[in-house]
Enzyme design. Sequence first.
Site: not given
Ligand SMILES: *Cc1c(COP(=O)(O)O)cnc(C)c1O
Length: 389
Positions: A54, A204, A107, A179
Amino acid sequence: MAKQNHSFNTRSIHVGEEPEYLEGSKGEVVAPIYLSTTYARQEVKKHGQFEYSRSGNPTRFALEKRYASLEHANYGLGFGSGLAAEATLLFTLINPGDHIVGFDDLYGGTKRLFNQWKEKYKITISLVDATQPKLIEAAFQSDTKLIWLESPTNPTLKVCDIAAISEIAHRHNVLVVVDNTFLSPYFQNPIVLGADIVVHSITKYIAGHSDVIGGAIMLNDKELYEKIKFNQNALGSVPSPFDCYLVLRGLKTLSLRMDRHQSNALAIAQYLENHPKVDCVYYPGLQSHPQYALNIKQAKGFGGMVSFEIKGGEKEAVQFLESLELFTLAESLGGVESLIEHPALMTHASITKKEREQAGIKDSLIRVSVGVEDKDDLINDLEQAFNKV
Ligand SMILES: *Cc1c(COP(=O)(O)O)cnc(C)c1O
């Protein structure tokens, strides 16, 4: 050995996985998956490089090196999901009474997280249209701790000026978080533009094959890195070694995939823009996009996400979506296969209708994650579905 001045493609394949880099390496070209949860020590009072998985794991170590390199950051940290990364960051940075300024089109899961903190820790949040940097500045308060941006946003693909906003923020001693999930580090590097911290949903484009949930944080500040790393272990928000391996593997084709996502997305956006059953198209690669020039200035590409409003409303949108044969009706994005969804009923259902309306998420809005299939097959599928509406 890959160096930081090598091109993106070279770094995305080599950094962290150089055979000579891995301690005790036998010359493996691919970083092994280290599944052991614990590491033996010679002395009671002293442990080696790794102690307990961890707090540190060699496969994650390799990946975190690559994360840092791809965003031109000093440090990278891996997490079990994008939201685990975000929650760990908020836990580290935000104290009761703090104020956050965010883009009004963030998001949905990020907004949900903010709302949880708002109620529990009495923080305040101002969501504003960050396409106008002066609105960000106007939202500042004496207790503003950070600005949270996405560019382009999800799902209406608005673009904000990361350099200009970072400059304003730093004048006020406020940290900027971006982000960067939608463009990936191949197309955009917010830290180079002046942001302090980058977060990613690795789930993604970076992992890219719809088979890993993961997150990352990249940053330059050593002290802040140590604090976040402490909480990565303290909260246990870590990714599994197998997932780290899949991400290391996925990253090797990130640039190839992004180029194809983008050329397919542009073809689809142009097709939609000329379609009689479409009201409007949101894609930063179209000259009709209000921040087309800004996106060219700050990023190397436009990405693979396209949103559009179908003529009519929820009924027409649902009819269209349920008539598609090749596009998969599903949440998420950034995988090699094309996905399509209805934000108001799916990804953004967790935020209130009022908030959705403020962010321009109408019931006629459809979001497409354009995959890397043949573009003619994709357009033919859209056409036959339009014909059924
Ligand atoms: C999917 C997404 C998240 C969250 O990520 P997870 O891996 O699903 O927890 C945050 N920001 C954006 C822009 C996303 O598309």
